[in-house]
Design a protein around this motif. Structure first.
Motif, PDB file in Angstrom:
ATOM      1  N   ASP A   1      -0.415  -4.948 -10.906  1.00 36.25           N
ATOM      2  CA  ASP A   1      -0.771  -3.734 -11.630  1.00 36.25           C
ATOM      3  C   ASP A   1      -1.466  -2.765 -10.674  1.00 36.25           C
ATOM      4  O   ASP A   1      -2.489  -3.097 -10.082  1.00 36.25           O
ATOM      5  N   ALA A   2      -0.927  -1.571 -10.531  1.00 39.35           N
ATOM      6  CA  ALA A   2      -1.515  -0.583  -9.613  1.00 39.35           C
ATOM      7  C   ALA A   2      -2.922  -0.195 -10.028  1.00 39.35           C
ATOM      8  O   ALA A   2      -3.762   0.120  -9.186  1.00 39.35           O
ATOM      9  N   HIS A   3      -3.204  -0.215 -11.345  1.00 36.09           N
ATOM     10  CA  HIS A   3      -4.547   0.121 -11.817  1.00 36.09           C
ATOM     11  C   HIS A   3      -5.585  -0.881 -11.301  1.00 36.09           C
ATOM     12  O   HIS A   3      -6.720  -0.515 -11.002  1.00 36.09           O
ATOM     13  N   ALA A   4      -5.202  -2.157 -11.248  1.00 33.75           N
ATOM     14  CA  ALA A   4      -6.160  -3.218 -10.959  1.00 33.75           C
ATOM     15  C   ALA A   4      -6.186  -3.644  -9.490  1.00 33.75           C
ATOM     16  O   ALA A   4      -7.033  -4.438  -9.095  1.00 33.75           O
ATOM     17  N   TYR A   5      -5.278  -3.130  -8.686  1.00 31.41           N
ATOM     18  CA  TYR A   5      -5.182  -3.523  -7.277  1.00 31.41           C
ATOM     19  C   TYR A   5      -6.441  -3.095  -6.512  1.00 31.41           C
ATOM     20  O   TYR A   5      -7.008  -2.030  -6.782  1.00 31.41           O
ATOM     21  N   GLU A   6      -6.876  -3.910  -5.576  1.00 33.15           N
ATOM     22  CA  GLU A   6      -8.050  -3.597  -4.775  1.00 33.15           C
ATOM     23  C   GLU A   6      -7.672  -3.502  -3.305  1.00 33.15           C
ATOM     24  O   GLU A   6      -6.879  -4.291  -2.795  1.00 33.15           O
ATOM     25  N   ALA A   7      -8.259  -2.521  -2.607  1.00 29.58           N
ATOM     26  CA  ALA A   7      -7.983  -2.321  -1.183  1.00 29.58           C
ATOM     27  C   ALA A   7      -8.495  -3.517  -0.381  1.00 29.58           C
ATOM     28  O   ALA A   7      -9.491  -4.139  -0.730  1.00 29.58           O
ATOM     29  N   SER A   8      -7.793  -3.820   0.706  1.00 27.33           N
ATOM     30  CA  SER A   8      -8.194  -4.928   1.580  1.00 27.33           C
ATOM     31  C   SER A   8      -7.838  -4.572   3.018  1.00 27.33           C
ATOM     32  O   SER A   8      -7.067  -3.645   3.273  1.00 27.33           O
ATOM     33  N   ALA A   9      -8.401  -5.314   3.942  1.00 28.97           N
ATOM     34  CA  ALA A   9      -8.090  -5.097   5.352  1.00 28.97           C
ATOM     35  C   ALA A   9      -6.609  -5.343   5.620  1.00 28.97           C
ATOM     36  O   ALA A   9      -5.978  -4.617   6.396  1.00 28.97           O
ATOM     37  N   GLN A  10      -6.038  -6.349   4.951  1.00 25.83           N
ATOM     38  CA  GLN A  10      -4.615  -6.657   5.133  1.00 25.83           C
ATOM     39  C   GLN A  10      -3.741  -5.494   4.660  1.00 25.83           C
ATOM     40  O   GLN A  10      -2.761  -5.129   5.314  1.00 25.83           O
TER      41      GLN A  10
ATOM     42  N   PHE B   1      -6.420   3.556  -8.133  1.00 30.98           N
ATOM     43  CA  PHE B   1      -7.852   3.764  -7.967  1.00 30.98           C
ATOM     44  C   PHE B   1      -8.352   3.320  -6.597  1.00 30.98           C
ATOM     45  O   PHE B   1      -9.436   3.718  -6.167  1.00 30.98           O
ATOM     46  N   PHE B   2      -7.570   2.497  -5.919  1.00 34.24           N
ATOM     47  CA  PHE B   2      -7.997   1.908  -4.653  1.00 34.24           C
ATOM     48  C   PHE B   2      -7.793   2.824  -3.455  1.00 34.24           C
ATOM     49  O   PHE B   2      -8.210   2.491  -2.340  1.00 34.24           O
TER      50      PHE B   2
ATOM     51  N   LYS C   1      -9.046   5.665  -2.284  1.00 37.33           N
ATOM     52  CA  LYS C   1     -10.202   6.149  -1.514  1.00 37.33           C
ATOM     53  C   LYS C   1     -10.707   5.078  -0.556  1.00 37.33           C
ATOM     54  O   LYS C   1     -10.951   5.347   0.619  1.00 37.33           O
ATOM     55  N   ASP C   2     -10.856   3.862  -1.061  1.00 38.48           N
ATOM     56  CA  ASP C   2     -11.308   2.764  -0.201  1.00 38.48           C
ATOM     57  C   ASP C   2     -10.281   2.461   0.886  1.00 38.48           C
ATOM     58  O   ASP C   2     -10.629   2.232   2.043  1.00 38.48           O
ATOM     59  N   LEU C   3      -9.006   2.461   0.513  1.00 37.83           N
ATOM     60  CA  LEU C   3      -7.954   2.146   1.480  1.00 37.83           C
ATOM     61  C   LEU C   3      -7.896   3.189   2.593  1.00 37.83           C
ATOM     62  O   LEU C   3      -7.792   2.846   3.770  1.00 37.83           O
ATOM     63  N   MET C   4      -7.976   4.460   2.225  1.00 37.20           N
ATOM     64  CA  MET C   4      -7.883   5.523   3.219  1.00 37.20           C
ATOM     65  C   MET C   4      -9.076   5.528   4.173  1.00 37.20           C
ATOM     66  O   MET C   4      -8.972   5.991   5.308  1.00 37.20           O
TER      67      MET C   4
ATOM     68  N   GLU D   1     -18.114   7.266  -9.133  1.00 36.63           N
ATOM     69  CA  GLU D   1     -17.267   6.542 -10.065  1.00 36.63           C
ATOM     70  C   GLU D   1     -16.873   5.205  -9.476  1.00 36.63           C
ATOM     71  O   GLU D   1     -16.747   5.058  -8.269  1.00 36.63           O
ATOM     72  N   GLU D   2     -16.640   4.271 -10.336  1.00 38.30           N
ATOM     73  CA  GLU D   2     -16.208   2.960  -9.873  1.00 38.30           C
ATOM     74  C   GLU D   2     -14.723   3.009  -9.583  1.00 38.30           C
ATOM     75  O   GLU D   2     -13.933   3.472 -10.390  1.00 38.30           O
ATOM     76  N   TYR D   3     -14.317   2.511  -8.412  1.00 37.33           N
ATOM     77  CA  TYR D   3     -12.907   2.606  -8.051  1.00 37.33           C
ATOM     78  C   TYR D   3     -12.109   1.368  -8.385  1.00 37.33           C
ATOM     79  O   TYR D   3     -10.949   1.278  -8.046  1.00 37.33           O
ATOM     80  N   GLY D   4     -12.736   0.423  -9.041  1.00 36.89           N
ATOM     81  CA  GLY D   4     -11.968  -0.664  -9.583  1.00 36.89           C
ATOM     82  C   GLY D   4     -11.379  -0.207 -10.909  1.00 36.89           C
ATOM     83  O   GLY D   4     -11.501   0.943 -11.300  1.00 36.89           O
ATOM     84  N   HIS D   5     -10.779  -1.147 -11.624  1.00 32.89           N
ATOM     85  CA  HIS D   5     -10.146  -0.791 -12.895  1.00 32.89           C
ATOM     86  C   HIS D   5     -11.183  -0.529 -13.975  1.00 32.89           C
ATOM     87  O   HIS D   5     -11.095   0.426 -14.728  1.00 32.89           O
ATOM     88  N   GLU D   6     -12.201  -1.409 -14.037  1.00 34.25           N
ATOM     89  CA  GLU D   6     -13.205  -1.272 -15.080  1.00 34.25           C
ATOM     90  C   GLU D   6     -14.041  -0.025 -14.856  1.00 34.25           C
ATOM     91  O   GLU D   6     -14.504   0.249 -13.755  1.00 34.25           O
TER      92      GLU D   6
END
Length: 318
Positions: free
Chosen positions: A64-73, A93-94, A96-99, A138-143
């Motif tokens: 789910d793109a909404h719930a995906y979290e950025a990672s180093a990989q 939502f991820f 900002k963290d990914l970029m 804002e929280e960038y996770g899904h919740e």
């Protein structure tokens, strides 16, 4: 993303980028690498690139793109691409963290809805062009994330065609030698989207009941394009659960509207819709958001166009 994760990510990216220089036009000997986030963006990129680019998808088919979290990989995968395409930061939502982990001098990044008028979460239209979305705090996770804009643009073929043109221009920028190919592929794709739009308009024009009840509030663009009224059990996020009070209100509304069908995406848990349906004797019918398309479906020849036409068949049963 915590400090330790950023340090680890920086180390990984430094290793991954050994031998890389600044962003360059890809040479004719190499196929440019394109990374798209999830299916609706991936489909456009694949159709326009043809065999001139290597297109891959960041998320797995069932993620789910909404719930995906950025990672180093994930950052490494993006960094190894010449072009990275995403829907917008209301969907992924991820981003900002990914970029924050990606060297933007070596990878071109495209927000595919750039310059497109988007619907707000309450269905009002806003001009997205030139706006800066300040999500600070804002929280960038899904919740806890609130949708300022509705990201499900691809469910209106004509809005989706605007995204196709954005992607075409980005591909030409990194690979001008194949400009003609990208222009021709994009033109053919837009023509198919226009034909699909005409088909929806023609067949839904005389639909007797234009009120559709859906579990996931993803169909605002489709409803606006074809004169439908969307009533949703849940919110814009695919797993957002309504309260007991909202469910009771929904049951009352179904009775008032004399609606006896509820549309549910087969890729989403339908327990909530089943709860409402069981108390109202409503029938559950499938209606795809197209956020998730399984590998098995793709292997069987399913794609955006086949699934949208199946959506049309279901809407005609309303």
């Amino acid at each position: 993303m915590n400090k330790l994760m950023k340090i680890i990510a920086t180390i990984f990216l430094s290793l991954a980028m050994v031998g890389h220089t600044t962003f360059k036009i890809v040479s004719a000997q190499d196929r440019p690498k394109v990374m798209a986030t999830f299916y609706p963006v991936y489909f456009l990129a694949s159709e326009i690139a043809g065999d001139k680019m290597e297109v891959s998808m960041l998320l797995d088919a069932n993620q789910d793109a909404h719930a995906y979290e950025a990672s180093a990989q994930a950052a490494i995968k993006v960094q190894e691409s010449d072009l990275f395409i995403y829907q917008d930061d209301e969907m992924e939502f991820f981003i900002k963290d990914l970029m924050s982990l990606v060297d933007l001098d070596t990878t071109k990044v495209l927000e595919s809805t750039d310059g497109i008028d988007l619907l707000s979460g309450d269905g009002e239209e806003h001009d997205h062009e030139g706006e800066e979305h300040d999500h600070e705090g804002e929280e960038y996770g899904h919740e806890g994330h609130v949708h300022e804009f509705d990201p499900h643009t691809w469910l209106d073929p004509m809005v989706y065609s605007q995204q196709a043109k954005n992607i075409k221009e980005a591909m030409i920028e990194i690979d001008p030698d194949n400009q003609k190919v990208y222009e021709e592929n994009c033109k053919a794709l837009v023509e198919k989207l226009e034909a699909l739009n005409t088909e929806f308009q023609t067949k839904l024009k005389d639909l007797e009941n234009k009120t559709i009840v859906v579990q996931h509030k993803a169909f605002s663009y489709l409803a606006q394009a074809y004169g439908l009224e969307q009533i949703s059990i849940g919110g814009l996020s695919s797993d957002q659960e309504p309260s007991a009070k909202q469910i009771a209100e929904m049951q009352k509304l179904l009775a008032e509207k004399q609606v006896n069908k509820i549309y549910v995406d087969p890729a989403i848990d339908s327990k909530i819709a089943q709860t409402v349906a069981s108390s109202t004797k409503a029938e559950l019918l499938p209606l795809r958001t197209l956020e998730l398309v399984s590998e098995e479906e793709a292997a069987a020849g399913e794609n955006y166009f086949t699934l949208m036409r199946k959506n049309l068949e279901q809407l005609l049963q309303n």
